[in-house]
Scaffold this motif. Sequence first.
Motif, PDB file in Angstrom:
ATOM      1  N   ARG A   8       0.792  -1.212   0.000  1.00  0.00           N
ATOM      2  CA  ARG A   8       0.000   0.000   0.000  1.00  0.00           C
ATOM      3  C   ARG A   8       0.834   1.275   0.000  1.00  0.00           C
ATOM      4  N   ARG A   9       1.620   1.498   1.018  1.00  0.00           N
ATOM      5  CA  ARG A   9       2.214   2.829   1.147  1.00  0.00           C
ATOM      6  C   ARG A   9       3.722   2.812   0.983  1.00  0.00           C
ATOM      7  N   GLY A  10       4.310   1.682   0.659  1.00  0.00           N
ATOM      8  CA  GLY A  10       5.761   1.609   0.591  1.00  0.00           C
ATOM      9  C   GLY A  10       6.371   1.703   1.983  1.00  0.00           C
ATOM     10  N   ASP A  11       5.534   1.605   2.993  1.00  0.00           N
ATOM     11  CA  ASP A  11       5.950   1.714   4.373  1.00  0.00           C
ATOM     12  C   ASP A  11       6.502   0.342   4.800  1.00  0.00           C
ATOM     13  N   THR A  12       7.704   0.325   5.407  1.00  0.00           N
ATOM     14  CA  THR A  12       8.395  -0.938   5.710  1.00  0.00           C
ATOM     15  C   THR A  12       7.573  -1.837   6.620  1.00  0.00           C
ATOM     16  N   LEU A  41      11.408 -10.298   1.570  1.00  0.00           N
ATOM     17  CA  LEU A  41      11.445  -8.830   1.534  1.00  0.00           C
ATOM     18  C   LEU A  41      12.755  -8.287   0.957  1.00  0.00           C
ATOM     19  N   GLU A  42      13.756  -9.194   0.867  1.00  0.00           N
ATOM     20  CA  GLU A  42      15.100  -8.801   0.429  1.00  0.00           C
ATOM     21  C   GLU A  42      15.717  -7.776   1.381  1.00  0.00           C
ATOM     22  N   VAL A  43      15.562  -8.062   2.686  1.00  0.00           N
ATOM     23  CA  VAL A  43      16.202  -7.245   3.727  1.00  0.00           C
ATOM     24  C   VAL A  43      16.948  -8.196   4.668  1.00  0.00           C
ATOM     25  N   THR A  44      17.802  -7.628   5.516  1.00  0.00           N
ATOM     26  CA  THR A  44      18.500  -8.461   6.493  1.00  0.00           C
ATOM     27  C   THR A  44      17.561  -8.786   7.643  1.00  0.00           C
ATOM     28  N   LYS A  45      17.905  -9.847   8.382  1.00  0.00           N
ATOM     29  CA  LYS A  45      17.108 -10.218   9.550  1.00  0.00           C
ATOM     30  C   LYS A  45      17.168  -9.094  10.583  1.00  0.00           C
ATOM     31  N   ALA A  46      18.320  -8.414  10.663  1.00  0.00           N
ATOM     32  CA  ALA A  46      18.473  -7.292  11.607  1.00  0.00           C
ATOM     33  C   ALA A  46      17.498  -6.167  11.268  1.00  0.00           C
ATOM     34  N   ALA A  47      17.317  -5.913   9.971  1.00  0.00           N
ATOM     35  CA  ALA A  47      16.369  -4.862   9.551  1.00  0.00           C
ATOM     36  C   ALA A  47      14.947  -5.233   9.949  1.00  0.00           C
ATOM     37  N   LEU A  48      14.640  -6.539   9.850  1.00  0.00           N
ATOM     38  CA  LEU A  48      13.312  -7.026  10.247  1.00  0.00           C
ATOM     39  C   LEU A  48      13.128  -6.879  11.760  1.00  0.00           C
ATOM     40  N   TYR A  49      14.171  -7.244  12.527  1.00  0.00           N
ATOM     41  CA  TYR A  49      14.124  -7.138  13.996  1.00  0.00           C
ATOM     42  C   TYR A  49      13.889  -5.709  14.470  1.00  0.00           C
ATOM     43  N   TYR A  50      14.306  -4.750  13.685  1.00  0.00           N
ATOM     44  CA  TYR A  50      14.103  -3.340  14.056  1.00  0.00           C
ATOM     45  C   TYR A  50      12.611  -3.063  14.229  1.00  0.00           C
ATOM     46  N   HIS A  51      11.787  -3.725  13.418  1.00  0.00           N
ATOM     47  CA  HIS A  51      10.329  -3.507  13.469  1.00  0.00           C
ATOM     48  C   HIS A  51       9.605  -4.553  14.317  1.00  0.00           C
ATOM     49  N   PHE A  52      10.006  -5.819  14.183  1.00  0.00           N
ATOM     50  CA  PHE A  52       9.325  -6.913  14.880  1.00  0.00           C
ATOM     51  C   PHE A  52      10.345  -7.924  15.375  1.00  0.00           C
ATOM     52  N   LYS A  53      10.239  -8.313  16.648  1.00  0.00           N
ATOM     53  CA  LYS A  53      11.197  -9.272  17.224  1.00  0.00           C
ATOM     54  C   LYS A  53      10.789 -10.729  16.958  1.00  0.00           C
TER      55      LYS A  53
END
Length: 199
Positions: A8-12, A41-53
């Motif tokens: 929708r919004r390009g929001d991570t 998502l083609e992101v690192t796991k660390a980038a994912l952890y920033y939003h959700f643990k």
Amino acid sequence: MGNTPQARRGDTRQRIQDVALELFAEQGYEKTSLREIAERLEVTKAALYYHFKTKEDILISLFQDLARPLDELLAWGQQQPRTLETKQELMRRYSVALESALPLFRFMQQNQAAMSHLRPGETLKDRMIAVGDLLRDPNAPLTDQVRSLSALFVMHTSMFAMQHLDAGPEEKQKAALEVALDLLAQAHPQERPDTPDAA
């Protein structure tokens, strides 16, 4: 990733939710890992952890997003007179809220075992009961109370029980809403315009 219908919004945060829900639907909640979500998502796991643990944190956030329009609907309904007209408008608004939450309801249907021990399901159930309480008149005959509550469940079963009917999703939703509105009208015979006198 580019063909995600809800990108929708390009929001991570939103992208993580959308991709997680896709994976949960494809392979089940239990079999999906945070690593797979990050890879899709083609992101690192660390980038994912920033939003959700955890996966459950993603799921909780999805249910919170679903709960928000339901809370607004409940707040609106609690301020209105308990007339047939109000209840039918409540059902129309509920139908719109359900449409936007369809992917989440599909997830719930496909992951019933996982849902039985996850916290978010209880929150949603409480809100559904509250909507039912706004539709039902506790002083009405039992059959009319059942009709009012059935109107609510018609909206939910239409998403699953009517899957094999030969009609598009919009047509099915419109038909389900029509049946739900009719059930509410039957539960309020004294308010129906086509009923000259309840006596």
